[in-house]
Write an enzyme that holds these catalytic residues in place. Structure first.
Site, PDB file in Angstrom:
ATOM      1  N   ASP A  20       0.802  -1.230  -0.035  1.00 18.72           N
ATOM      2  CA  ASP A  20      -0.093   0.299   0.090  1.00 18.72           C
ATOM      3  C   ASP A  20       0.775   1.180   0.147  1.00 18.72           C
ATOM      4  O   ASP A  20       1.991   1.214   0.826  1.00 18.72           O
ATOM      5  CB  ASP A  20      -0.764   0.109   1.180  1.00 18.72           C
ATOM      6  CG  ASP A  20      -2.207   0.866   0.898  1.00 18.72           C
ATOM      7  OD1 ASP A  20      -3.359   0.410   0.947  1.00 18.72           O
ATOM      8  OD2 ASP A  20      -1.893   2.107   0.838  1.00 18.72           O
ATOM      9  N   THR A  68     -11.223   2.890  -7.116  1.00 18.72           N
ATOM     10  CA  THR A  68     -11.513   3.508  -8.426  1.00 18.72           C
ATOM     11  C   THR A  68     -12.670   4.713  -8.039  1.00 18.72           C
ATOM     12  O   THR A  68     -13.898   4.336  -8.323  1.00 18.72           O
ATOM     13  CB  THR A  68     -11.913   2.432  -9.435  1.00 18.72           C
ATOM     14  OG1 THR A  68     -12.778   1.412  -8.654  1.00 18.72           O
ATOM     15  CG2 THR A  68     -10.833   1.725  -9.901  1.00 18.72           C
ATOM     16  N   THR A  95     -13.168  -2.301  -9.255  1.00 16.29           N
ATOM     17  CA  THR A  95     -14.257  -2.268  -9.983  1.00 16.29           C
ATOM     18  C   THR A  95     -13.770  -1.171 -11.406  1.00 16.29           C
ATOM     19  O   THR A  95     -13.420   0.173 -10.996  1.00 16.29           O
ATOM     20  CB  THR A  95     -15.488  -1.440  -9.375  1.00 16.29           C
ATOM     21  OG1 THR A  95     -15.728  -2.519  -8.436  1.00 16.29           O
ATOM     22  CG2 THR A  95     -16.649  -1.574 -10.440  1.00 16.29           C
ATOM     23  N   ARG A 125     -17.733  -8.903  -5.122  1.00 14.83           N
ATOM     24  CA  ARG A 125     -19.205  -8.827  -4.817  1.00 14.83           C
ATOM     25  C   ARG A 125     -19.209  -8.696  -3.385  1.00 14.83           C
ATOM     26  O   ARG A 125     -20.332  -8.442  -3.085  1.00 14.83           O
ATOM     27  CB  ARG A 125     -19.901 -10.131  -5.361  1.00 14.83           C
ATOM     28  CG  ARG A 125     -19.878 -10.033  -6.805  1.00 14.83           C
ATOM     29  CD  ARG A 125     -20.464 -11.419  -7.231  1.00 14.83           C
ATOM     30  NE  ARG A 125     -21.129 -11.390  -8.483  1.00 14.83           N
ATOM     31  CZ  ARG A 125     -21.499 -12.371  -9.141  1.00 14.83           C
ATOM     32  NH1 ARG A 125     -21.351 -13.579  -8.934  1.00 14.83           N
ATOM     33  NH2 ARG A 125     -21.988 -12.342 -10.451  1.00 14.83           N
ATOM     34  N   LYS A 147     -20.185  -6.834 -13.431  1.00 16.20           N
ATOM     35  CA  LYS A 147     -19.923  -6.346 -12.297  1.00 16.20           C
ATOM     36  C   LYS A 147     -20.667  -5.048 -12.053  1.00 16.20           C
ATOM     37  O   LYS A 147     -21.682  -4.391 -11.117  1.00 16.20           O
ATOM     38  CB  LYS A 147     -18.673  -6.038 -12.078  1.00 16.20           C
ATOM     39  CG  LYS A 147     -18.422  -4.854 -10.559  1.00 16.20           C
ATOM     40  CD  LYS A 147     -18.688  -5.525  -9.368  1.00 16.20           C
ATOM     41  CE  LYS A 147     -18.534  -4.584  -8.169  1.00 16.20           C
ATOM     42  NZ  LYS A 147     -18.869  -5.025  -6.854  1.00 16.20           N
ATOM     43  N   ASN A 185     -24.693  -3.631  -9.980  1.00 21.22           N
ATOM     44  CA  ASN A 185     -24.840  -2.467  -9.126  1.00 21.22           C
ATOM     45  C   ASN A 185     -25.733  -1.541  -9.659  1.00 21.22           C
ATOM     46  O   ASN A 185     -26.642  -0.791  -9.017  1.00 21.22           O
ATOM     47  CB  ASN A 185     -23.422  -1.877  -8.827  1.00 21.22           C
ATOM     48  CG  ASN A 185     -22.844  -2.707  -7.554  1.00 21.22           C
ATOM     49  OD1 ASN A 185     -23.642  -3.399  -6.814  1.00 21.22           O
ATOM     50  ND2 ASN A 185     -21.371  -2.692  -7.585  1.00 21.22           N
ATOM     51  N   ARG A 230     -29.259  -2.956  -8.928  1.00 26.62           N
ATOM     52  CA  ARG A 230     -29.677  -2.478  -7.616  1.00 26.62           C
ATOM     53  C   ARG A 230     -29.920  -1.081  -7.386  1.00 26.62           C
ATOM     54  O   ARG A 230     -30.985  -0.833  -6.837  1.00 26.62           O
ATOM     55  CB  ARG A 230     -28.445  -3.017  -6.645  1.00 26.62           C
ATOM     56  CG  ARG A 230     -28.502  -4.640  -6.596  1.00 26.62           C
ATOM     57  CD  ARG A 230     -27.540  -4.973  -5.512  1.00 26.62           C
ATOM     58  NE  ARG A 230     -27.435  -4.251  -4.560  1.00 26.62           N
ATOM     59  CZ  ARG A 230     -28.544  -4.640  -3.338  1.00 26.62           C
ATOM     60  NH1 ARG A 230     -29.617  -5.319  -3.720  1.00 26.62           N
ATOM     61  NH2 ARG A 230     -28.567  -4.014  -2.207  1.00 26.62           N
ATOM     62  N   ARG A 281     -43.745 -13.015  -8.154  1.00 28.03           N
ATOM     63  CA  ARG A 281     -42.738 -12.701  -9.136  1.00 28.03           C
ATOM     64  C   ARG A 281     -42.402 -11.178  -8.983  1.00 28.03           C
ATOM     65  O   ARG A 281     -41.802 -10.315  -9.963  1.00 28.03           O
ATOM     66  CB  ARG A 281     -43.032 -12.856 -10.639  1.00 28.03           C
ATOM     67  CG  ARG A 281     -43.023 -14.272 -11.169  1.00 28.03           C
ATOM     68  CD  ARG A 281     -43.539 -14.451 -12.411  1.00 28.03           C
ATOM     69  NE  ARG A 281     -45.132 -14.108 -12.459  1.00 28.03           N
ATOM     70  CZ  ARG A 281     -45.726 -15.291 -12.002  1.00 28.03           C
ATOM     71  NH1 ARG A 281     -45.642 -16.392 -11.343  1.00 28.03           N
ATOM     72  NH2 ARG A 281     -47.279 -14.825 -12.060  1.00 28.03           N
ATOM     73  N   GLY A 304     -25.560   4.944  -0.694  1.00 22.32           N
ATOM     74  CA  GLY A 304     -24.214   5.404  -0.445  1.00 22.32           C
ATOM     75  C   GLY A 304     -23.448   4.203  -0.628  1.00 22.32           C
ATOM     76  O   GLY A 304     -23.691   3.274  -1.307  1.00 22.32           O
ATOM     77  N   CYS A 327     -19.884   1.388  -4.048  1.00 26.93           N
ATOM     78  CA  CYS A 327     -20.363   0.795  -5.303  1.00 26.93           C
ATOM     79  C   CYS A 327     -21.610   1.297  -5.770  1.00 26.93           C
ATOM     80  O   CYS A 327     -21.704   1.833  -7.264  1.00 26.93           O
ATOM     81  CB  CYS A 327     -20.557  -0.858  -4.890  1.00 26.93           C
ATOM     82  SG  CYS A 327     -18.929  -1.488  -4.469  1.00 26.93           S
TER      83      CYS A 327
HETATM   84  N1  NAD Z   1     -15.754  -1.915  -0.318  1.00 21.12           N
HETATM   85  C1  NAD Z   1     -16.376  -2.458  -0.979  1.00 21.12           C
HETATM   86  O1  NAD Z   1     -17.305  -2.926  -0.372  1.00 21.12           O
HETATM   87  C2  NAD Z   1     -16.062  -2.875  -2.575  1.00 21.12           C
HETATM   88  C3  NAD Z   1     -16.725  -4.190  -3.063  1.00 21.12           C
HETATM   89  C4  NAD Z   1     -16.652  -4.152  -4.384  1.00 21.12           C
HETATM   90  C5  NAD Z   1     -15.693  -3.761  -5.037  1.00 21.12           C
HETATM   91  N2  NAD Z   1     -15.042  -2.929  -4.481  1.00 21.12           N
HETATM   92  C6  NAD Z   1     -13.852  -2.229  -5.330  1.00 21.12           C
HETATM   93  O2  NAD Z   1     -12.740  -2.615  -4.850  1.00 21.12           O
HETATM   94  C7  NAD Z   1     -11.483  -1.633  -5.029  1.00 21.12           C
HETATM   95  C8  NAD Z   1     -10.780  -1.288  -3.758  1.00 21.12           C
HETATM   96  O3  NAD Z   1     -12.087  -0.778  -2.909  1.00 21.12           O
HETATM   97  P1  NAD Z   1     -11.697  -0.726  -1.536  1.00 21.12           P
HETATM   98  O4  NAD Z   1     -13.110  -0.497  -0.816  1.00 21.12           O
HETATM   99  O5  NAD Z   1     -10.976  -1.937  -0.865  1.00 21.12           O
HETATM  100  O6  NAD Z   1     -10.833   0.715  -1.562  1.00 21.12           O
HETATM  101  P2  NAD Z   1     -10.023   1.455   0.055  1.00 21.12           P
HETATM  102  O7  NAD Z   1     -10.286   2.847  -0.432  1.00 21.12           O
HETATM  103  O8  NAD Z   1     -10.828   0.915   1.265  1.00 21.12           O
HETATM  104  O9  NAD Z   1      -8.576   0.968  -0.037  1.00 21.12           O
HETATM  105  C9  NAD Z   1      -7.620   1.064  -1.250  1.00 21.12           C
HETATM  106  C10 NAD Z   1      -6.294   1.130  -0.805  1.00 21.12           C
HETATM  107  O10 NAD Z   1      -5.468   1.313  -1.971  1.00 21.12           O
HETATM  108  C11 NAD Z   1      -4.405   2.213  -1.430  1.00 21.12           C
HETATM  109  N3  NAD Z   1      -3.719   2.553  -2.839  1.00 21.12           N
HETATM  110  C12 NAD Z   1      -4.039   3.397  -3.663  1.00 21.12           C
HETATM  111  N4  NAD Z   1      -3.317   3.453  -4.746  1.00 21.12           N
HETATM  112  C13 NAD Z   1      -2.421   2.490  -4.467  1.00 21.12           C
HETATM  113  C14 NAD Z   1      -1.404   2.023  -5.244  1.00 21.12           C
HETATM  114  N5  NAD Z   1      -1.072   2.424  -6.464  1.00 21.12           N
HETATM  115  N6  NAD Z   1      -0.627   0.831  -4.839  1.00 21.12           N
HETATM  116  C15 NAD Z   1      -1.152   0.419  -3.609  1.00 21.12           C
HETATM  117  N7  NAD Z   1      -2.159   0.890  -3.000  1.00 21.12           N
HETATM  118  C16 NAD Z   1      -2.696   1.664  -3.256  1.00 21.12           C
HETATM  119  C17 NAD Z   1      -4.970   3.162  -0.525  1.00 21.12           C
HETATM  120  O11 NAD Z   1      -3.802   3.733   0.166  1.00 21.12           O
HETATM  121  C18 NAD Z   1      -5.930   2.375   0.018  1.00 21.12           C
HETATM  122  O12 NAD Z   1      -5.151   1.865   1.300  1.00 21.12           O
HETATM  123  C19 NAD Z   1     -12.380  -0.470  -5.792  1.00 21.12           C
HETATM  124  O13 NAD Z   1     -12.213  -0.608  -7.184  1.00 21.12           O
HETATM  125  C20 NAD Z   1     -13.958  -0.585  -5.090  1.00 21.12           C
HETATM  126  O14 NAD Z   1     -14.909  -0.237  -6.209  1.00 21.12           O
HETATM  127  C21 NAD Z   1     -15.162  -2.306  -3.164  1.00 21.12           C
END
Ligand code: NAD
Length: 395
Positions: free
Chosen positions: A30, A80, A116, A149, A201, A205, A208, A241, A252, A255
């Site tokens: 990270d 993202t 995503t 998911r 993916k 969403n 939903r 149905r 909120g 996603c």
């Molecule tokens: N949180 C959810 O419920 C959920 C569910 C499905 C999909 N997603 C997708 O998963 C992805 C991650 O989401 P999240 O909720 O875990 O994000 P988050 O913000 O909780 O964590 C992301 C982490 O990535 C780190 N980071 C940023 N750039 C980096 C890099 N270049 N190298 C290394 N680390 C880096 C950040 O410091 C942070 O700690 C997103 O695309 C999100 O849309 C999230």
């Protein structure tokens, strides 16, 4: 295998732990140095059911770094976010992650993105960056999208038990990604190509979001017709149905409020998708309209917002509709006090329950935290200046 997971947030950290518990050697990377130091001190940055135990068991197979090193598999789980002005994905973190990986890419490596992304990102954005390694995609390295998911609050169970979609840029990539996830996933693994996995993916969403928008629109029409929307939905759902979702204060989280824009950023065919977004984004305005109608005769009104997490039982405040409601209320000249038993840091000070209720004119319940279902109104109503309640977050 040696697996490098980039991004140690809500998705990346539990995923890294699951890989480590499946006997892979895991390097969690990270860019947030403070976070990496904390993890190396065996401290968790957030709460998630079952994570503490999983993390403790994973430690013998896992280290945390701020830089990428060599590995067999690289998993991208970086944020993202939505570019709110342009209504499209901001892929700067994905781009940076790929730039960090390519100098370490070797023959037969596999790169997986769990982040995503809009349809076509693997082929159009990631392949050219990763090929800066001098290796050819498909021939010399593999690339796949495996969207996540899992739901915050139950993500570890869901990461293991949910069915997954795995789509590679070619069948070898798909098969390799399948074998990596088979090490801990108990759900079915459905195989497809990368762009279909990216699309699926976003469809999930968007589906939903649109269904929540429909429930929210039903709620507003029902209000005008003098119908109790909860009773009406319960009866409509007796149809074999029909399954109408719950109306609420808006949408909120990281996603549902965002992904529909990723789906539509390259198309003009997005009427129902944008309309749903508009309805859901307008729900805080609707909530405030209800509050205003109750407080017409009150001077210097004070409202108390109960719950600012975007959903019940979690501390996650990303894209929470509560924030828009609070800002709109302040623009109307209201004083706003906030209570949430889960959230520790928020743009507004989080007060204790009684402190927040004291001298307020209206309680606006936004989040369906389980604790709120147990609340006895008698225990707090005596503290209020005027006894009004708007319930937007509980059925
Ligand atoms: N949180 C959810 O419920 C959920 C569910 C499905 C999909 N997603 C997708 O998963 C992805 C991650 O989401 P999240 O909720 O875990 O994000 P988050 O913000 O909780 O964590 C992301 C982490 O990535 C780190 N980071 C940023 N750039 C980096 C890099 N270049 N190298 C290394 N680390 C880096 C950040 O410091 C942070 O700690 C997103 O695309 C999100 O849309 C999230």
């Amino acid at each position: 295998m040696k697996i490098c997971v980039l991004g140690l947030g809500y998705i990346g950290l539990p995923t890294a732990c699951l890989f480590a518990n499946a006997n892979h050697k895991v390097v969690g990377v990270d860019l947030n140095q403070e976070l990496v130091e904390k993890l190396n001190k065996k401290e968790l940055p957030f709460e998630e059911k079952g994570l503490a135990d999983l993390f403790a068991r994973a430690m013998s197979n896992m280290v945390f770094e701020t830089e990428v090193g060599d590995a067999d598999v690289f998993v991208i789980a970086v944020p993202t976010p939505l570019d709110k002005e342009l209504k499209m994905a901001d892929l700067k973190h994905v781009r940076t992650a790929a730039e960090m990986i390519y100098p370490h890419l070797s023959i037969d490596n596999l790169v997986i993105t769990e982040s995503t992304v809009p349809p076509g990102t693997c082929d159009r954005l990631l392949v050219p960056i990763l090929e800066k390694s001098g290796l050819k995609a498909s021939k010399e390295f593999s690339l796949a999208h495996c969207p996540e998911r899992a739901i915050p609050g139950n993500s570890i169970y869901e990461m293991v038990h949910n069915d997954r979609i795995i789509g590679g840029i070619d069948s070898k990539s798909t098969e390799k990604a399948k074998s990596v996830y088979s090490s801990f996933v108990k759900g079915n693994l459905y195989l497809t190509d990368a762009i279909t996995a990216e699309f699926v993916k976003l469809m999930e969403n968007t589906y939903r979001d649109i269904n929540i928008a429909l429930a929210n629109e039903f709620a507003q029409i029902a209000e005008e017709c003098g119908v109790n929307v909860w009773a009406a939905i319960a009866l409509a759902n007796k149809h074999p149905r029909v399954n109408i979702l719950k109306p609420g204060p808006g949408v909120g989280g990281h996603c549902i409020a965002i992904d529909p824009w990723f789906l539509t950023e390259n198309t003009t065919r997005c009427r129902i998708v944008s309309l749903a977004r508009e309805i859901n984004e307008g729900m805080p305005n609707h909530t405030l309209r209800i509050v205003k109608s109750m407080l017409e005769d009150v001077s210097n009104p004070v409202i108390k917002v109960l719950g600012v997490a975007y959903k019940g039982g979690v501390e996650d405040i990303r894209e929470t509709p509560a924030l828009k409601l609070i800002k709109l209320a302040e623009n109307e000249g209201y004083s706003v006090k906030v209570h949430d038993p889960y959230v520790k840091t928020f743009e507004y000070m989080i007060l204790g329950l009684k402190e927040a209720v004291k001298d307020s004119d209206c309680i606006v319940l936004i989040t369906d935290h389980p604790e709120f279902k147990e609340l006895d109104p008698k225990e707090i109503s005596y503290l209020m200046r005027n006894k009004n309640v708007v319930v937007q977050g509980i059925c």
